[in-house]
Design a protein around this motif. Structure first.
Motif, PDB file in Angstrom:
ATOM      1  N   ILE A   7       0.843  -1.181   0.000  1.00  0.00           N
ATOM      2  CA  ILE A   7       0.000   0.000   0.000  1.00  0.00           C
ATOM      3  C   ILE A   7       0.880   1.233   0.000  1.00  0.00           C
ATOM      4  CG2 ILE A   7      -1.738   1.302   1.273  1.00  0.00           C
ATOM      5  CD1 ILE A   7      -2.747  -1.305   2.373  1.00  0.00           C
ATOM      6  N   ALA A   8       0.690   2.106  -0.977  1.00  0.00           N
ATOM      7  CA  ALA A   8       1.475   3.335  -1.066  1.00  0.00           C
ATOM      8  C   ALA A   8       0.706   4.339  -1.890  1.00  0.00           C
ATOM      9  CB  ALA A   8       2.834   3.047  -1.678  1.00  0.00           C
ATOM     10  N   LEU A  40     -10.418   7.314  -9.482  1.00  0.00           N
ATOM     11  CA  LEU A  40     -10.880   7.334  -8.109  1.00  0.00           C
ATOM     12  C   LEU A  40     -12.283   7.928  -8.082  1.00  0.00           C
ATOM     13  CD1 LEU A  40      -7.831   8.694  -6.087  1.00  0.00           C
ATOM     14  CD2 LEU A  40      -8.660   6.363  -6.165  1.00  0.00           C
ATOM     15  N   PRO A  41     -13.112   7.492  -7.154  1.00  0.00           N
ATOM     16  CA  PRO A  41     -14.428   8.100  -7.029  1.00  0.00           C
ATOM     17  C   PRO A  41     -14.303   9.535  -6.551  1.00  0.00           C
ATOM     18  CG  PRO A  41     -13.985   6.667  -5.167  1.00  0.00           C
ATOM     19  CD  PRO A  41     -12.865   6.446  -6.160  1.00  0.00           C
ATOM     20  N   GLY A  42     -15.317  10.321  -6.781  1.00  0.00           N
ATOM     21  CA  GLY A  42     -15.283  11.721  -6.370  1.00  0.00           C
ATOM     22  C   GLY A  42     -15.099  11.871  -4.886  1.00  0.00           C
ATOM     23  N   LYS A  43     -15.652  10.928  -4.107  1.00  0.00           N
ATOM     24  CA  LYS A  43     -15.494  10.940  -2.668  1.00  0.00           C
ATOM     25  C   LYS A  43     -14.986   9.589  -2.221  1.00  0.00           C
ATOM     26  CE  LYS A  43     -19.172  14.297  -1.714  1.00  0.00           C
ATOM     27  NZ  LYS A  43     -20.436  14.536  -0.977  1.00  0.00           N
ATOM     28  N   MET A  44     -14.060   9.603  -1.284  1.00  0.00           N
ATOM     29  CA  MET A  44     -13.534   8.363  -0.744  1.00  0.00           C
ATOM     30  C   MET A  44     -14.158   8.110   0.617  1.00  0.00           C
ATOM     31  SD  MET A  44      -9.531   8.874  -1.741  1.00  0.00           S
ATOM     32  CE  MET A  44      -9.035   7.365  -0.911  1.00  0.00           C
ATOM     33  N   VAL A 192      -8.525  -8.385 -10.340  1.00  0.00           N
ATOM     34  CA  VAL A 192      -7.491  -8.587  -9.335  1.00  0.00           C
ATOM     35  C   VAL A 192      -8.153  -9.088  -8.057  1.00  0.00           C
ATOM     36  CG1 VAL A 192      -7.594  -6.242  -8.381  1.00  0.00           C
ATOM     37  CG2 VAL A 192      -5.469  -7.549  -8.197  1.00  0.00           C
ATOM     38  N   GLU A 193      -7.435  -9.916  -7.338  1.00  0.00           N
ATOM     39  CA  GLU A 193      -7.904 -10.402  -6.041  1.00  0.00           C
ATOM     40  C   GLU A 193      -6.919  -9.936  -4.987  1.00  0.00           C
ATOM     41  OE1 GLU A 193      -8.638 -14.688  -3.785  1.00  0.00           O
ATOM     42  OE2 GLU A 193      -8.880 -14.542  -5.966  1.00  0.00           O
ATOM     43  N   GLY A 194      -7.401  -9.218  -3.965  1.00  0.00           N
ATOM     44  CA  GLY A 194      -6.471  -8.712  -2.972  1.00  0.00           C
ATOM     45  C   GLY A 194      -7.134  -7.802  -1.964  1.00  0.00           C
ATOM     46  N   ASN A 195      -6.367  -6.882  -1.429  1.00  0.00           N
ATOM     47  CA  ASN A 195      -6.792  -5.996  -0.352  1.00  0.00           C
ATOM     48  C   ASN A 195      -7.668  -4.867  -0.905  1.00  0.00           C
ATOM     49  OD1 ASN A 195      -7.027  -4.103   1.698  1.00  0.00           O
ATOM     50  ND2 ASN A 195      -4.898  -4.291   2.354  1.00  0.00           N
ATOM     51  N   TYR A 196      -8.966  -4.956  -0.690  1.00  0.00           N
ATOM     52  CA  TYR A 196      -9.870  -3.960  -1.259  1.00  0.00           C
ATOM     53  C   TYR A 196      -9.676  -2.577  -0.642  1.00  0.00           C
ATOM     54  CZ  TYR A 196     -12.704  -4.913   2.940  1.00  0.00           C
ATOM     55  OH  TYR A 196     -13.145  -5.072   4.238  1.00  0.00           O
ATOM     56  N   ASN A 197      -9.170  -2.493   0.573  1.00  0.00           N
ATOM     57  CA  ASN A 197      -8.928  -1.175   1.164  1.00  0.00           C
ATOM     58  C   ASN A 197      -7.941  -0.372   0.337  1.00  0.00           C
ATOM     59  OD1 ASN A 197     -10.590  -1.264   3.514  1.00  0.00           O
ATOM     60  ND2 ASN A 197      -9.167  -2.753   4.388  1.00  0.00           N
ATOM     61  N   PHE A 198      -6.999  -1.062  -0.282  1.00  0.00           N
ATOM     62  CA  PHE A 198      -6.039  -0.398  -1.164  1.00  0.00           C
ATOM     63  C   PHE A 198      -6.576  -0.260  -2.584  1.00  0.00           C
ATOM     64  CE2 PHE A 198      -2.496  -1.231  -4.243  1.00  0.00           C
ATOM     65  CZ  PHE A 198      -2.119   0.091  -4.354  1.00  0.00           C
ATOM     66  N   TYR A 199      -7.004  -1.353  -3.169  1.00  0.00           N
ATOM     67  CA  TYR A 199      -7.372  -1.332  -4.583  1.00  0.00           C
ATOM     68  C   TYR A 199      -8.552  -0.416  -4.889  1.00  0.00           C
ATOM     69  CZ  TYR A 199      -3.949  -4.846  -5.627  1.00  0.00           C
ATOM     70  OH  TYR A 199      -2.752  -5.500  -5.797  1.00  0.00           O
ATOM     71  N   ASN A 200      -9.464  -0.259  -3.948  1.00  0.00           N
ATOM     72  CA  ASN A 200     -10.554   0.690  -4.156  1.00  0.00           C
ATOM     73  C   ASN A 200     -10.022   2.105  -4.345  1.00  0.00           C
ATOM     74  OD1 ASN A 200     -13.066  -0.808  -1.914  1.00  0.00           O
ATOM     75  ND2 ASN A 200     -12.292  -1.451  -3.898  1.00  0.00           N
ATOM     76  N   GLN A 201      -8.896   2.418  -3.726  1.00  0.00           N
ATOM     77  CA  GLN A 201      -8.331   3.757  -3.805  1.00  0.00           C
ATOM     78  C   GLN A 201      -7.666   4.038  -5.146  1.00  0.00           C
ATOM     79  OE1 GLN A 201      -5.890   4.901  -0.476  1.00  0.00           O
ATOM     80  NE2 GLN A 201      -7.106   3.712   0.977  1.00  0.00           N
ATOM     81  N   GLU A 222     -15.687 -12.881   1.502  1.00  0.00           N
ATOM     82  CA  GLU A 222     -15.591 -11.425   1.444  1.00  0.00           C
ATOM     83  C   GLU A 222     -15.519 -11.005  -0.031  1.00  0.00           C
ATOM     84  OE1 GLU A 222     -16.040  -8.271   1.440  1.00  0.00           O
ATOM     85  OE2 GLU A 222     -15.613  -8.361   3.595  1.00  0.00           O
ATOM     86  N   PRO A 223     -16.688 -10.795  -0.664  1.00  0.00           N
ATOM     87  CA  PRO A 223     -16.734 -10.495  -2.102  1.00  0.00           C
ATOM     88  C   PRO A 223     -15.942  -9.272  -2.509  1.00  0.00           C
ATOM     89  CG  PRO A 223     -18.918 -11.063  -1.285  1.00  0.00           C
ATOM     90  CD  PRO A 223     -18.035 -10.908  -0.083  1.00  0.00           C
ATOM     91  N   ARG A 224     -15.707  -8.347  -1.579  1.00  0.00           N
ATOM     92  CA  ARG A 224     -14.972  -7.131  -1.930  1.00  0.00           C
ATOM     93  C   ARG A 224     -13.525  -7.409  -2.302  1.00  0.00           C
ATOM     94  NH1 ARG A 224     -16.355  -3.427   3.189  1.00  0.00           N
ATOM     95  NH2 ARG A 224     -16.030  -5.483   4.168  1.00  0.00           N
TER      96      ARG A 224
END
Length: 251
Positions: A7-8, A40-44, A192-201, A222-224
């Motif tokens: 994550i970076a 990225l979405p307009g709001k995170m 991709v399959e992985g950490n959604y907290n990062f990839y969503n960003q 965990e579908p996310r």
């Protein structure tokens, strides 16, 4: 396939004909740049300032340049060593041997894309490896790809960063450059399959939002964790299918 990802922050990209030189800048700038590009979405969700602050902290540890280029046969020994350390020291679910086997399977398959298989170099040392490969969606949960290799979808996996360079922004540098290259080559989307907290960003969304569904592994709980990204707005419209890794023994 559960993989480890770094994550970076977002970063700038200067791409030449064969090599990509990456320079780093404050996370806030590149988050906004990514948002303007529609990645990225307009709001995170959550505390954006806190998220960006954490990313900037990671980025401050690397103020130099890295080079990202297509992998070559001469890199294979370094890639094997890198993957072993990356997964042995960075995960609790793999010693890296299955990941090496997966890379070799992909290289030997009809899904391999040499132009989208990369290494990252820092001071003439291979410090990262990642690849995208063609990925046909299955029309049913039971499988069956109809020997289709030109679905317009690519899979991002595996991704490895040398253990000595964790949390220095190399993983995100590779990922961001790779997404741009996938777009340039005309593919419609990336799974991709992985950490959604990062990839969503960085532009990935839960795959079911695009009518693409997981069928096995952790994403069933965990579908996310199963995600997709369009390469341009509407590129995945009309696509429907299931993610089944039955073309690989080690997936």
């Amino acid at each position: 396939m559960e993989k480890a990802y770094q994550i970076a922050s977002e970063h700038s990209l200067l791409n030449g004909e064969h090599r990509f030189i990456l320079k780093y800048a404050p996370a806030q700038y590149f988050m906004e740049r990514a948002r303007r590009m529609g990645r990225l979405p307009g709001k995170m969700k959550g505390n954006t300032d806190k998220q960006i602050g954490g990313l900037e902290k990671d980025m401050r540890t690397m103020n130099t340049k890295i080079t990202i280029r297509p992998e070559e046969h001469k890199d294979y020994k370094s890639i094997v060593s890198l993957i072993l350390r990356s997964f042995q020291e960075g995960t609790d679910y793999s010693d890296g041997t299955d990941i090496i086997a997966l890379v070799e399977e992909i290289r030997d398959s009809k899904y391999y894309i040499p132009k989208l298989s990369f290494v990252a170099e820092l001071n003439n040392k291979v410090v990262g490896h990642f690849l995208f490969s063609k990925f046909p969606l299955s029309p049913t949960r039971e499988g069956g790809h109809n020997n289709e290799t030109d679905s317009g979808i690519v899979m991002l996996a595996p991704v490895s960063v040398h253990a000595d360079y964790f949390r220095q922004g190399i993983g995100t540098a590779m990922l961001t450059m790779g997404i741009e290259k996938v777009r340039e080559l005309g593919y419609k989307g990336i799974t991709v399959e992985g950490n959604y907290n990062f990839y969503n960003q960085v532009g990935f969304r839960t795959s079911s939002e695009y009518n693409i569904f997981p069928t096995s592994g952790y994403p069933m709980k965990e579908p996310r964790c199963m995600m997709c990204q369009e390469t341009y707005e509407g590129s995945l419209d009309g696509i429907h299918g299931y993610i089944i890794y039955d073309m690989y023994f080690n997936a």
